[in-house]
Write a protein that holds these residues in place. Sequence first.
Motif, PDB file in Angstrom:
ATOM      1  N   ASP A 357      48.160 -19.302  29.707  1.00 28.13           N
ATOM      2  CA  ASP A 357      48.272 -18.870  31.108  1.00 28.13           C
ATOM      3  C   ASP A 357      47.737 -19.933  32.066  1.00 28.13           C
ATOM      4  OD1 ASP A 357      49.422 -16.547  30.258  1.00 28.13           O
ATOM      5  OD2 ASP A 357      47.666 -15.275  30.594  1.00 28.13           O
ATOM      6  N   ILE A 358      46.675 -20.611  31.660  1.00 25.77           N
ATOM      7  CA  ILE A 358      46.169 -21.720  32.477  1.00 25.77           C
ATOM      8  C   ILE A 358      47.231 -22.812  32.569  1.00 25.77           C
ATOM      9  CG2 ILE A 358      44.451 -23.565  32.613  1.00 25.77           C
ATOM     10  CD1 ILE A 358      42.508 -21.648  31.165  1.00 25.77           C
ATOM     11  N   ALA A 359      47.826 -23.148  31.421  1.00 27.59           N
ATOM     12  CA  ALA A 359      48.848 -24.203  31.388  1.00 27.59           C
ATOM     13  C   ALA A 359      50.071 -23.829  32.222  1.00 27.59           C
ATOM     14  CB  ALA A 359      49.273 -24.479  29.948  1.00 27.59           C
ATOM     15  N   LYS A 360      50.422 -22.541  32.223  1.00 28.64           N
ATOM     16  CA  LYS A 360      51.592 -22.072  32.976  1.00 28.64           C
ATOM     17  C   LYS A 360      51.303 -21.924  34.466  1.00 28.64           C
ATOM     18  CE  LYS A 360      52.522 -18.299  30.577  1.00 28.64           C
ATOM     19  NZ  LYS A 360      53.246 -17.069  30.135  1.00 28.64           N
ATOM     20  N   GLY A 361      50.025 -21.978  34.837  1.00 29.24           N
ATOM     21  CA  GLY A 361      49.667 -21.800  36.245  1.00 29.24           C
ATOM     22  C   GLY A 361      49.743 -20.359  36.705  1.00 29.24           C
ATOM     23  N   ALA A 366      42.871 -19.479  35.886  1.00 25.10           N
ATOM     24  CA  ALA A 366      41.795 -20.478  35.826  1.00 25.10           C
ATOM     25  C   ALA A 366      40.525 -20.014  36.549  1.00 25.10           C
ATOM     26  CB  ALA A 366      42.269 -21.798  36.412  1.00 25.10           C
ATOM     27  N   ASP A 367      40.621 -18.943  37.322  1.00 25.33           N
ATOM     28  CA  ASP A 367      39.435 -18.446  38.045  1.00 25.33           C
ATOM     29  C   ASP A 367      38.332 -18.045  37.079  1.00 25.33           C
ATOM     30  OD1 ASP A 367      40.891 -18.845  40.322  1.00 25.33           O
ATOM     31  OD2 ASP A 367      41.292 -16.718  40.715  1.00 25.33           O
ATOM     32  N   TRP A 368      38.724 -17.408  35.982  1.00 30.09           N
ATOM     33  CA  TRP A 368      37.768 -16.973  34.962  1.00 30.09           C
ATOM     34  C   TRP A 368      36.978 -18.169  34.446  1.00 30.09           C
ATOM     35  CZ3 TRP A 368      39.709 -14.099  29.922  1.00 30.09           C
ATOM     36  CH2 TRP A 368      38.597 -13.660  29.189  1.00 30.09           C
TER      37      TRP A 368
END
Length: 435
Positions: A357-361, A366-368
């Motif tokens: 999910d980070i890689a997919k944006g 990324a907040d976590w």
Amino acid sequence: MSYTTQMDAARQGIITPQMEAAAKKEQIEVRELQKLMAQGKAVIPANKLHTCLEPNAIGSMLKTKINVNLGTSRDWKDLDMEPEKVNDAVKMGAESIMDLSSFGDTQKFRRKLTSQCPAIIGTVPIYDAVVYYHKPLKEITSQEWIDIVEMHAKDGVDFMTIHVGINKATAGRFKKNKRLTNIVSRGGSIIFAWMEMTGEENPFYEHYDHILEICRKYDVTLSLGDACRPGCIADAGDISQIEELVTLGELTKRAWEKDVQVIIEGPGHMALNQIEANMKIQQTICQGAPFYVLGPLVTDIAPGYDHITAAIGGAIAAANGASFLCYVTPAEHLRLPDVDDVKEGIIASKIAAHAADIAKGIKGAADWDRQMSTARKNLDWEEMFRLSIDPEKARRYRAQAKPEKEDTCSMCGNFCAVKNMNRILEGEIVSIYDE
């Protein structure tokens, strides 16, 4: 306005309560989710009879979801352990639970799940048919296979894996093109054996329109099973796998014509460098239908650690378009997983899903990590525990090796870079050795 399925509602422009709930979790506008569902690029598995469901949407542009397999077998039939696994899975945030029981009163357990469990519930009717009819495989009739599909729909399951892609043509191609590990799909091997013994066409393929009618009536999402998924990296991307995928692409279109939601099941075992291409091929052939992958396991040599091999492959797969990760536990290839194995598998899959999910944006993903990094910078242990993907384990590890000073850990002590950088940047004197 009335609708038959979530896909039908989306195509009519109707916003359902399930769409509203799922969109809120995704932090997106409900109309955005509705558009994806109308195109078949996202689904909300939600049987009309599963009234305690807390809906989740599955699609490549959404947060990556995970599925937990569980269920009894002839060799391990502890009926008390399975509900414990269910409770742990829900508590740990698994969006979906798949009951793969192959022994005992399977319907009782299935109905208990759909009456009490808020997670998406999936099943594989082909397993249950063998248990339910209590007769030799070759004596099960085509109609009896289909009757089990309808039974599961009436029991409230949200999605069903139907091994429909391995028809007689695919089976013939498989026999001509030898594999190292043959067919490793349990359902795939059962229907292949049935076709070989009876000489008849796969009943799920032959009576596919009837299955679509059942799914439309109850709003069951079809999970088109990958009977020919590779069981080792040597078989990945072979003719059997790709031919079946082409068939699944054709069957996806037929399901969409009936407003039936579809997800596509994928590999299996696959070398790291093949995963991205495989995800792109699936998206093209199946026109963006959500892809549900088991792993992929990126090496064959790690019995006892296949939750790790699957998490590596799962992160890459999801970053490149897979929507739904089926967890793999340390017990894979060895035995039925126990409660601890289930936990290890869930954590590994959740890490893979979050990394993707980070890689997919994905919005908010990324907040976590930023919050955790802030807590680490501040040496705020309680906040680190709270933000951990497994707070209990993080807290236990620290407690098992208490440091001399609370603002350090037992690995670095006064050598702690974070502590010393905080102090020096605030103008303090850093001595380290004699503190």
